[in-house]
Design a protein around this motif. Structure first.
Motif, PDB file in Angstrom:
ATOM      1  N   UNK A 227     -13.081-103.909  63.390  1.00 20.23           N
ATOM      2  CA  UNK A 227     -13.143-105.122  62.432  1.00 20.23           C
ATOM      3  C   UNK A 227     -11.810-105.307  61.428  1.00 20.23           C
ATOM      4  N   UNK A 228     -10.780-104.351  61.346  1.00 21.83           N
ATOM      5  CA  UNK A 228      -9.866-104.234  61.289  1.00 21.83           C
ATOM      6  C   UNK A 228      -8.692-104.923  61.775  1.00 21.83           C
ATOM      7  N   UNK A 229      -8.874-105.419  62.898  1.00 24.39           N
ATOM      8  CA  UNK A 229      -8.096-105.286  64.269  1.00 24.39           C
ATOM      9  C   UNK A 229      -8.732-106.902  64.230  1.00 24.39           C
ATOM     10  N   UNK A 230      -9.776-106.939  64.380  1.00 22.53           N
ATOM     11  CA  UNK A 230     -10.177-108.595  63.815  1.00 22.53           C
ATOM     12  C   UNK A 230      -9.620-109.087  62.480  1.00 22.53           C
ATOM     13  N   UNK A 231      -9.148-108.469  61.389  1.00 21.71           N
ATOM     14  CA  UNK A 231      -9.225-109.171  60.214  1.00 21.71           C
ATOM     15  C   UNK A 231      -7.102-109.500  60.795  1.00 21.71           C
ATOM     16  N   UNK A 232      -6.882-108.455  60.628  1.00 19.76           N
ATOM     17  CA  UNK A 232      -5.393-108.710  60.854  1.00 19.76           C
ATOM     18  C   UNK A 232      -5.146-109.493  61.945  1.00 19.76           C
ATOM     19  N   UNK A 233      -5.821-109.873  62.883  1.00 19.67           N
ATOM     20  CA  UNK A 233      -5.406-110.666  64.349  1.00 19.67           C
ATOM     21  C   UNK A 233      -5.096-112.106  63.518  1.00 19.67           C
ATOM     22  N   UNK A 234      -6.365-112.005  63.334  1.00 28.07           N
ATOM     23  CA  UNK A 234      -6.616-113.753  62.900  1.00 28.07           C
ATOM     24  C   UNK A 234      -6.810-114.264  61.576  1.00 28.07           C
ATOM     25  N   UNK A 235      -6.338-113.195  61.129  1.00 25.44           N
ATOM     26  CA  UNK A 235      -6.019-113.470  59.543  1.00 25.44           C
ATOM     27  C   UNK A 235      -4.570-113.070  59.714  1.00 25.44           C
TER      28      UNK A 235
ATOM     29  N   UNK B 227     -12.389-118.044  62.058  1.00 21.06           N
ATOM     30  CA  UNK B 227     -12.549-116.596  61.313  1.00 21.06           C
ATOM     31  C   UNK B 227     -11.665-117.194  60.068  1.00 21.06           C
ATOM     32  N   UNK B 228     -12.693-116.849  58.484  1.00 14.85           N
ATOM     33  CA  UNK B 228     -12.237-116.971  56.778  1.00 14.85           C
ATOM     34  C   UNK B 228     -12.745-115.971  56.472  1.00 14.85           C
ATOM     35  N   UNK B 229     -11.591-115.948  55.656  1.00 10.16           N
ATOM     36  CA  UNK B 229     -12.420-115.217  54.759  1.00 10.16           C
ATOM     37  C   UNK B 229     -12.466-115.434  53.047  1.00 10.16           C
ATOM     38  N   UNK B 230     -13.691-114.695  52.587  1.00 13.64           N
ATOM     39  CA  UNK B 230     -13.719-114.968  50.990  1.00 13.64           C
ATOM     40  C   UNK B 230     -13.591-113.714  50.340  1.00 13.64           C
TER      41      UNK B 230
ATOM     42  N   UNK C 131     -13.504-108.485  51.051  1.00 12.57           N
ATOM     43  CA  UNK C 131     -13.040-109.555  51.930  1.00 12.57           C
ATOM     44  C   UNK C 131     -14.631-110.221  52.757  1.00 12.57           C
ATOM     45  N   UNK C 132     -15.032-111.131  52.680  1.00 13.87           N
ATOM     46  CA  UNK C 132     -16.023-111.168  53.237  1.00 13.87           C
ATOM     47  C   UNK C 132     -15.549-112.385  54.477  1.00 13.87           C
TER      48      UNK C 132
ATOM     49  N   UNK D  72     -21.701-113.210  59.511  1.00  9.94           N
ATOM     50  CA  UNK D  72     -20.503-112.629  58.531  1.00  9.94           C
ATOM     51  C   UNK D  72     -20.276-110.775  58.403  1.00  9.94           C
ATOM     52  N   UNK D  73     -18.895-110.058  58.323  1.00  5.05           N
ATOM     53  CA  UNK D  73     -18.095-108.930  57.630  1.00  5.05           C
ATOM     54  C   UNK D  73     -18.225-108.690  56.679  1.00  5.05           C
ATOM     55  N   UNK D  74     -18.093-107.480  56.167  1.00  9.34           N
ATOM     56  CA  UNK D  74     -16.922-106.853  55.109  1.00  9.34           C
ATOM     57  C   UNK D  74     -16.041-106.230  55.090  1.00  9.34           C
ATOM     58  N   UNK D  75     -14.921-106.707  54.593  1.00  8.64           N
ATOM     59  CA  UNK D  75     -13.931-105.843  55.121  1.00  8.64           C
ATOM     60  C   UNK D  75     -13.387-105.587  53.728  1.00  8.64           C
ATOM     61  N   UNK D  76     -12.696-104.048  53.297  1.00  8.37           N
ATOM     62  CA  UNK D  76     -11.828-103.614  52.768  1.00  8.37           C
ATOM     63  C   UNK D  76     -10.579-102.649  53.269  1.00  8.37           C
ATOM     64  N   UNK D  77      -9.450-102.403  52.985  1.00  8.54           N
ATOM     65  CA  UNK D  77      -8.710-101.924  53.404  1.00  8.54           C
ATOM     66  C   UNK D  77      -8.931 -99.828  53.455  1.00  8.54           C
ATOM     67  N   UNK D  78      -9.893 -99.147  52.502  1.00  7.27           N
ATOM     68  CA  UNK D  78     -10.429 -98.546  52.570  1.00  7.27           C
ATOM     69  C   UNK D  78     -10.944 -97.427  53.707  1.00  7.27           C
ATOM     70  N   UNK D  79     -11.668 -99.212  54.112  1.00  6.90           N
ATOM     71  CA  UNK D  79     -12.909 -98.986  55.532  1.00  6.90           C
ATOM     72  C   UNK D  79     -13.109 -98.373  56.184  1.00  6.90           C
ATOM     73  N   UNK D  80     -11.668 -97.987  56.591  1.00  4.54           N
ATOM     74  CA  UNK D  80     -11.030 -97.473  58.123  1.00  4.54           C
ATOM     75  C   UNK D  80     -11.537 -95.836  57.829  1.00  4.54           C
ATOM     76  N   UNK D  81     -11.072 -95.529  56.266  1.00  6.91           N
ATOM     77  CA  UNK D  81     -11.319 -93.866  56.443  1.00  6.91           C
ATOM     78  C   UNK D  81     -12.564 -93.577  55.820  1.00  6.91           C
ATOM     79  N   UNK D  82     -13.214 -94.444  55.578  1.00  6.99           N
ATOM     80  CA  UNK D  82     -14.597 -93.975  55.557  1.00  6.99           C
ATOM     81  C   UNK D  82     -15.699 -93.826  55.948  1.00  6.99           C
ATOM     82  N   UNK D  83     -15.961 -94.710  57.602  1.00  8.95           N
ATOM     83  CA  UNK D  83     -16.809 -94.569  57.745  1.00  8.95           C
ATOM     84  C   UNK D  83     -17.361 -93.538  58.320  1.00  8.95           C
TER      85      UNK D  83
END
Length: 884
Positions: free
Chosen positions: A12-20, A652-655, A491-492, A690-701
């Motif tokens: 999800x981080x890769x998708x967010x970074x590359x598309x948005x 891809x779009x985010x809210x 971000x959703x 739909x998936x949620x994204x926040x910068x800290x998710x990488x560390x807490x998954x």
């Protein structure tokens, strides 16, 4: 380190970074007032004096120049600029356009207080980057919406980020960040203290830099720990110290050689995995040498003590042969159990644990092979040196002394003090039935209590613990949890949104008139009404809602076109407005502009596929202003991926919304879990991905399934130990006893973690997996000695304690203990908590179970002796030969 490449968070981080766009870098200052008394509330920071100080601080920050390959980097070179050339700095100074001259003109502090309530409606409150500034992002330490009571200014500098961490953009930002931290330490901190204020600070690269400092800060502590273990090994391998021949009987050179073999096995393991491209981590470099040394030392002591126990009249080769026959199987059993226990850990999905297990398994295997080959050869050389009266460490020097001969001879025939204690005191006491019942009752009760306590263990790893105790980030993290009133951005992200007229997805996403009641944005708004369970602080900012309003005929100043069909901006923007100095005079250029659509042009108040496709780029390039605040440029520039959108689908779009303030590790874990559950429910309901994204998710998954990861790892490791024990001993009985004691040690260790508030994370899971391997050492040698001795169970227990008890105590328990105790002097909390406390608990629990509980269990329900079986086979052979 924390998540694998195939994990959901990584994808999800890769998708967010590359598309948005990659989430921006954050540089932050927190300037706060001090309470006058211990129990008094901190006074407000919103005063003329403090705002003036903030202008002084800002002037110094603007003057920072970082040096990158000879060129100077300023904040304006790297900062986010959503609209125009002004940085999107989140600071109360934005209510004065970041200009000191406006402070007097706008009305000083009264203007700031006014803007707290009118930051979206009054043009004088708009920021220098022409967007509204929410007071909750620039103030801290207030309750509700009482912004004027705030006790802290929070100044955030968003800096552009890049996907490639080695890019020039990233390196420029890092160069500026280093200059920023130096400025705060040297100049800004004294300025704040002179006004009786506190100042905490952080940059994007701060944690990485402090972790590097941590690894070097504790290098001396770890080195001393190794040296203390080496010194102890050298002493314990030697004979009972007597000054008259100590220089001959000591085994410093043998101990040093053994340590060198341990280091060679670690280096070989690191070298092998580095050669095939597996990267090592901080955990590996700090823990594995200690682990392999702790395991290797045990085998060294047991081998040397076994040789010493042999009859002195036998030739040296015979003594070595007998010693290997006596302790070789238990050393092999312990080592292979440890290797297999770590090898199964290489299947753990968490990279930190998987890589550690791979490195450890190979290092221990190589160490074992070197122990039973090279170290045995070194033992022979050292014993020959001693018998030839050559000085330890200087074998070229030979001493001829009859006194040395006499003393050595008598010493070889006399049992050591520890051996006599085990055989004459320890074993008889444990042989009393009343003592046996008390021991079993106490240890079983301890295990049951530990099982009950396990539920108190919380997942997480507090950031303060990882950092050095004197790090400036310690105060920063404390202030973040104390003052921040808004959490991290959330971000959703919607994949493949079909905006065509034939699709109903537009109404399934939006939240304005005629949108579905269960639409994504309506559901986010509902969730924000119950922030305690949803962890969503507010409704989402929606590019879709603003776009639909922007194109609607009611928004007269927004979507407009010239007669030739090209975009016509609002009247207060060029070219409609001729002035560029802020005051605007309409020049008539746009007098013929008309709105894009009439109601009859739209389908059910929604743009058609063609209209959507044509007007969306207009919206995203439209600047917001007083005549039309809905312009999407800046606010939504990075909210959509327009690549290929002409086909009717936005990839891809985010809210964007915000999490509630997250202060504890469990808050971060629960907020991530809640966001994922919310997205899953909405995706299933709307049939939209739909998936949620926040910068800290990488560390807490990792913490979502940390218990599952830990339990599976431990279960597989214990099963591996059982299989090895079964293959080598061919006894289900003894293998079962070893596994039961191992499980009790593990359960008790978890109980200790609960009592000491040690959290469950990658570090503690690695320690728990490691504890399986180390705990084997405390159990296997005693059990094997019991298995091959003769007599009834009490006699065999006494003999096992007499032969192996002293080795387990001096060679395993004390060796680890002296090395562990040094770690309590570490400068980093993580060493004190996860290494000193956990290792100390493991050593003590292993000692208590291995030398008290296990002998009692063996004396009560131990397996039959293997020696009897051997004797019976010999008797049958002799009877057969006689009869023939």
């Amino acid at each position: 380190l924390w998540v694998g490449h195939g994990s959901r968070a990584a994808e999800e981080k890769q998708y967010f970074d590359s598309h948005l766009a990659p989430f921006y870098r954050i540089e932050q200052l927190i300037l706060a007032t001090k309470p006058h008394g211990a129990h008094e509330k901190s006074p407000t920071i919103v005063t003329d004096e403090n705002i003036n100080l903030l202008f002084e601080i800002q002037a110094k920050v603007d003057g920072i120049r970082g040096n990158y390959t000879g060129s100077l980097v300023s904040l304006t070179d790297i900062c986010m600029k959503p609209l125009g050339e002004a940085c999107a700095t989140q600071s109360i100074l934005q209510y004065f356009k970041m200009e000191l001259k406006n402070y007097e003109n706008f009305g000083k502090v009264d203007h700031a207080v006014y803007c707290f309530q009118h930051y979206t409606s009054d043009e004088n409150c708009l920021s220098a980057f022409k967007g509204p500034l929410e007071p909750s992002t620039a103030l801290g330490g207030f309750s509700g919406n009482n912004y004027s009571e705030a006790s802290a200014f929070i100044i955030t500098y968003p800096v552009n980020n890049a996907i490639d961490k080695e890019s020039n953009e990233t390196k420029k930002a890092v160069a500026w960040e280093k200059a920023f931290i130096r400025l705060v330490k040297d100049e800004l901190l004294p300025m704040a203290r002179s006004k009786n204020l506190t100042l905490s600070y952080s940059s994007e690269s701060s944690i990485e830099e402090e972790l590097k400092r941590e690894s070097s800060a504790d290098a001396i502590t770890v080195l001393i720990s190794y040296l203390v273990m080496f010194a102890y090994i050298s002493l314990t391998l030697g004979d009972t110290p007597r000054f008259t021949y100590f220089y001959i009987s000591s085994k410093v050179l043998l101990g040093l050689s053994g340590v060198v073999l341990v280091m060679l096995s670690v280096i070989a393991s690191v070298g092998f995995f580095s050669a095939i491209g597996v990267k090592s981590t901080l955990i590996i470099m700090e823990v594995i040498p200690f682990l392999v040394l702790a395991v290797g030392v045990d085998n060294m002591c047991i081998l040397v003590h076994a040789v010493k126990r042999q009859q002195a009249e036998l030739p040296l080769e015979g003594r070595i042969s007998n010693a290997l026959a006596e302790v070789g199987p238990s050393i092999t059993l312990a080592s292979l159990s440890e290797v297999l226990a770590f090898a199964v850990g290489s299947f753990i999905p968490m990279p930190a644990c998987r890589v550690f297990s791979m490195f450890a398994a190979l290092a221990i295997l190589l160490d074992f092979l070197l122990q039973v080959t090279a170290f045995v050869a070194l033992i022979i050389l050292d014993f020959r040196r001693a018998e030839d009266h050559r000085v330890d460490c200087f074998p070229c020097i030979k001493i001829s002394s009859s006194l040395a001969d006499t003393d050595q001879g008598s010493d070889k025939r006399k049992s050591g003090l520890l051996t006599r204690y085990m055989k004459e005191v320890h074993a008889p006491i444990l042989g009393v039935w009343g003592v046996k019942l008390v021991v079993v009752s106490v240890f079983v009760a301890l295990s049951l209590a530990s099982i009950a306590l396990c539920t108190r263990i919380q997942p997480g790893l507090e950031q303060q613990i990882v950092l050095p105790r004197d790090s400036y980030l310690q105060g920063y993290f404390n202030n973040v949890s104390e003052y921040l009133r808004i959490g991290p951005p959330l971000y959703f992200v919607v994949k493949n949104y079909n905006y065509s007229s034939e699709s109903s997805q537009t109404n399934q996403l939006c939240s304005i008139n005629n949108c579905d009641s269960n639409s994504l944005l309506n559901e986010i708004s509902k969730a924000s009404l119950v922030p305690k369970s949803s962890y969503i602080a507010r409704p989402a900012a929606s590019w879709l809602d603003d776009f639909l309003v922007w194109v609607s005929p009611e928004a007269f100043g927004c979507c407009r076109k010239f007669n030739n069909g090209t975009y016509c901006p609002p009247d207060d923007q060029p070219p409609c407005c001729s002035s560029s100095d802020g005051s605007c005079s309409v020049n008539g250029v746009c007098k013929d502009c008309i709105t894009c659509f009439r109601h009859s042009d739209l389908q059910n108040d929604r743009p058609t596929t063609t209209q959507f496709k044509e007007k969306l780029p207009w919206f995203l390039s439209a600047l917001p202003s007083a005549d039309c605040a809905k312009g999407g440029h800046g606010a939504y520039t990075n909210s959509l991926d327009l690549n290929g959108f002409e086909d009717g689908v936005i990839r891809a779009s985010s809210f964007r919304t915000y999490h509630t303030p997250l202060n504890k590790q469990v808050d971060f874990v629960n907020s991530m879990r809640a966001a994922r559950e919310f997205s899953s429910r909405v995706s299933n309901s709307l049939k939209i991905e739909v998936f949620p994204y926040s910068v800290f998710y990488m560390f807490f998954e990792q913490y979502l399934d940390i218990w599952k990861t830990a339990l599976i790892s431990l279960a597989v490791a214990i099963c591996a130990v059982f299989v090895v024990c079964l293959i080598i001993t061919c006894s289900i009985w003894s293998s079962g006893i070893i596994v039961v004691v191992l499980m009790m040690i593990l359960v008790d260790l978890l109980g200790v973690m609960a009592v000491l508030n040690i959290q469950l994370n990658a570090v503690s899971v690695v320690n728990l997996v490691m504890s399986v391997g180390i705990s084997v050492e405390f159990c296997v040698h005693i059990t094997h000695a019991f298995l091959v001795s003769s007599g009834d169970r009490d006699q065999r227990t006494k003999e096992a304690l007499g032969t192996m008890g002293a080795s387990v105590f001096s060679g395993i328990t004390l060796t680890k203990l002296v090395g562990v105790i040094v770690l309590c002097f570490s400068k980093t909390e993580i060493f004190a908590v996860y290494y000193f406390q956990m290792y100390l608990a493991l050593v003590l629990l292993g000692f208590l179970h291995g030398l008290i509980f296990l002998p009692v269990v063996l004396s009560m329900v131990g397996p039959p002796s293997r020696r009897i079986l051997v004797d019976q086979k010999d008797d049958k052979k002799s009877i057969t030969s006689t009869s023939s």
